[in-house]
Design a protein around this motif. Structure first.
Motif, short mmCIF file in Angstrom:
data_model
loop_
_atom_site.label_atom_id
_atom_site.label_comp_id
_atom_site.label_asym_id
_atom_site.label_seq_id
_atom_site.Cartn_x
_atom_site.Cartn_y
_atom_site.Cartn_z
N PHE A 47 30.40 60.32 -3.85
CA PHE A 47 30.41 60.90 -5.19
C PHE A 47 31.61 61.82 -5.37
O PHE A 47 32.30 61.77 -6.38
CB PHE A 47 29.10 61.65 -5.45
CG PHE A 47 28.94 62.10 -6.87
CD1 PHE A 47 28.45 61.23 -7.83
CD2 PHE A 47 29.29 63.38 -7.25
CE1 PHE A 47 28.31 61.64 -9.15
CE2 PHE A 47 29.16 63.80 -8.57
CZ PHE A 47 28.66 62.92 -9.52
N VAL A 48 31.88 62.68 -4.37
CA VAL A 48 33.02 63.60 -4.44
C VAL A 48 34.33 62.83 -4.41
O VAL A 48 35.28 63.17 -5.13
CB VAL A 48 32.95 64.65 -3.30
CG1 VAL A 48 34.23 65.47 -3.23
CG2 VAL A 48 31.75 65.57 -3.50
N GLU A 49 34.42 61.78 -3.60
CA GLU A 49 35.63 60.95 -3.57
C GLU A 49 35.90 60.32 -4.93
O GLU A 49 37.05 60.27 -5.38
CB GLU A 49 35.52 59.87 -2.49
CG GLU A 49 35.64 60.41 -1.09
CD GLU A 49 35.37 59.37 -0.01
OE1 GLU A 49 34.80 58.30 -0.32
OE2 GLU A 49 35.72 59.64 1.14
N LEU A 50 34.85 59.87 -5.61
CA LEU A 50 35.01 59.31 -6.94
C LEU A 50 35.50 60.38 -7.92
O LEU A 50 36.40 60.12 -8.73
CB LEU A 50 33.69 58.71 -7.42
CG LEU A 50 33.69 58.10 -8.82
CD1 LEU A 50 34.66 56.93 -8.90
CD2 LEU A 50 32.29 57.65 -9.20
N GLN A 51 34.93 61.57 -7.85
CA GLN A 51 35.39 62.67 -8.69
C GLN A 51 36.87 62.95 -8.43
O GLN A 51 37.64 63.14 -9.37
CB GLN A 51 34.61 63.96 -8.40
CG GLN A 51 33.23 64.00 -8.97
CD GLN A 51 32.53 65.31 -8.62
OE1 GLN A 51 32.86 65.97 -7.63
NE2 GLN A 51 31.57 65.69 -9.43
N ASP A 52 37.26 63.00 -7.16
CA ASP A 52 38.66 63.28 -6.80
C ASP A 52 39.60 62.22 -7.35
O ASP A 52 40.69 62.53 -7.80
CB ASP A 52 38.82 63.39 -5.28
CG ASP A 52 38.31 64.70 -4.72
OD1 ASP A 52 37.99 65.61 -5.50
OD2 ASP A 52 38.24 64.81 -3.48
N ARG A 53 39.18 60.96 -7.27
CA ARG A 53 40.01 59.87 -7.81
C ARG A 53 40.23 60.04 -9.30
O ARG A 53 41.34 59.91 -9.81
CB ARG A 53 39.36 58.52 -7.53
CG ARG A 53 40.03 57.74 -6.42
CD ARG A 53 39.54 56.31 -6.36
NE ARG A 53 38.09 56.13 -6.37
CZ ARG A 53 37.32 56.20 -5.30
NH1 ARG A 53 37.83 56.42 -4.12
NH2 ARG A 53 36.02 56.01 -5.41
N LYS A 54 39.15 60.36 -10.03
CA LYS A 54 39.26 60.54 -11.48
C LYS A 54 40.16 61.74 -11.81
O LYS A 54 40.99 61.65 -12.70
CB LYS A 54 37.87 60.74 -12.09
CG LYS A 54 37.05 59.48 -12.13
CD LYS A 54 35.70 59.75 -12.74
CE LYS A 54 34.84 58.51 -12.76
NZ LYS A 54 33.50 58.78 -13.31
N ILE A 55 39.99 62.83 -11.08
CA ILE A 55 40.81 64.02 -11.30
C ILE A 55 42.27 63.70 -11.00
O ILE A 55 43.16 64.10 -11.75
CB ILE A 55 40.31 65.20 -10.44
CG1 ILE A 55 38.94 65.67 -10.94
CG2 ILE A 55 41.31 66.35 -10.44
CD1 ILE A 55 38.22 66.62 -10.00
N GLY A 56 42.52 62.98 -9.92
CA GLY A 56 43.88 62.60 -9.55
C GLY A 56 44.55 61.72 -10.59
O GLY A 56 45.73 61.88 -10.89
N GLU A 57 43.78 60.79 -11.15
CA GLU A 57 44.33 59.91 -12.19
C GLU A 57 44.69 60.71 -13.44
O GLU A 57 45.73 60.47 -14.05
CB GLU A 57 43.31 58.83 -12.55
CG GLU A 57 43.14 57.78 -11.48
CD GLU A 57 41.99 56.82 -11.78
OE1 GLU A 57 41.36 56.94 -12.86
OE2 GLU A 57 41.72 55.96 -10.92
N MET A 58 43.85 61.66 -13.80
CA MET A 58 44.10 62.44 -15.00
C MET A 58 45.26 63.42 -14.82
O MET A 58 46.04 63.64 -15.74
CB MET A 58 42.83 63.19 -15.42
CG MET A 58 41.74 62.25 -15.91
SD MET A 58 40.14 63.01 -16.16
CE MET A 58 40.49 64.33 -17.27
N SER A 59 45.38 63.99 -13.63
CA SER A 59 46.41 65.00 -13.40
C SER A 59 47.72 64.40 -12.90
O SER A 59 48.76 65.06 -12.97
CB SER A 59 45.92 66.03 -12.39
OG SER A 59 45.83 65.46 -11.10
N GLY A 60 47.66 63.20 -12.36
CA GLY A 60 48.85 62.58 -11.78
C GLY A 60 49.14 63.05 -10.37
O GLY A 60 50.16 62.71 -9.79
N ARG A 61 48.25 63.87 -9.80
CA ARG A 61 48.41 64.37 -8.44
C ARG A 61 47.13 64.06 -7.65
O ARG A 61 46.14 64.77 -7.76
CB ARG A 61 48.63 65.88 -8.46
CG ARG A 61 49.91 66.27 -9.20
CD ARG A 61 50.10 67.76 -9.26
NE ARG A 61 50.17 68.30 -7.92
CZ ARG A 61 49.83 69.55 -7.60
NH1 ARG A 61 49.37 70.36 -8.52
NH2 ARG A 61 49.94 69.98 -6.36
#
Length: 75
Positions: A47-61
């Motif tokens: 679940f946390v990995e999925l959150q991190d992926r979404k955050i990374g896609e939105m921020s570009g980092r």
């Protein structure tokens, strides 16, 4: 006779995440409904990995890889 329904946990469980680069993210919320059963807290990592992926896609980092995950101590 009607079958009794098991109570479903509600709310969130907080986790501390440590990344391979040494950074830390505290009090990450994971829905209590994602946890339990035979897998215990293992679904929290996914679940946390999925959150991190979404955050990374939105921020570009993108975030680094997770080294460890554990429940946050209660305050």
């Amino acid at each position: 006779m009607a079958k009794k329904q098991q109570p479903q946990p509600n709310g969130f469980v907080l986790f501390d995440v440590i990344y391979e680069d040494g950074s830390r993210s505290s009090n990450r919320k994971v829905p209590a409904t994602e946890l339990g059963g035979l897998n215990g807290d293992a679904p929290a990592r996914a679940f946390v990995e999925l959150q991190d992926r979404k955050i990374g896609e939105m921020s570009g980092r993108p975030r680094g890889r997770i080294k460890s995950i554990s429940r946050s101590p209660k305050s």
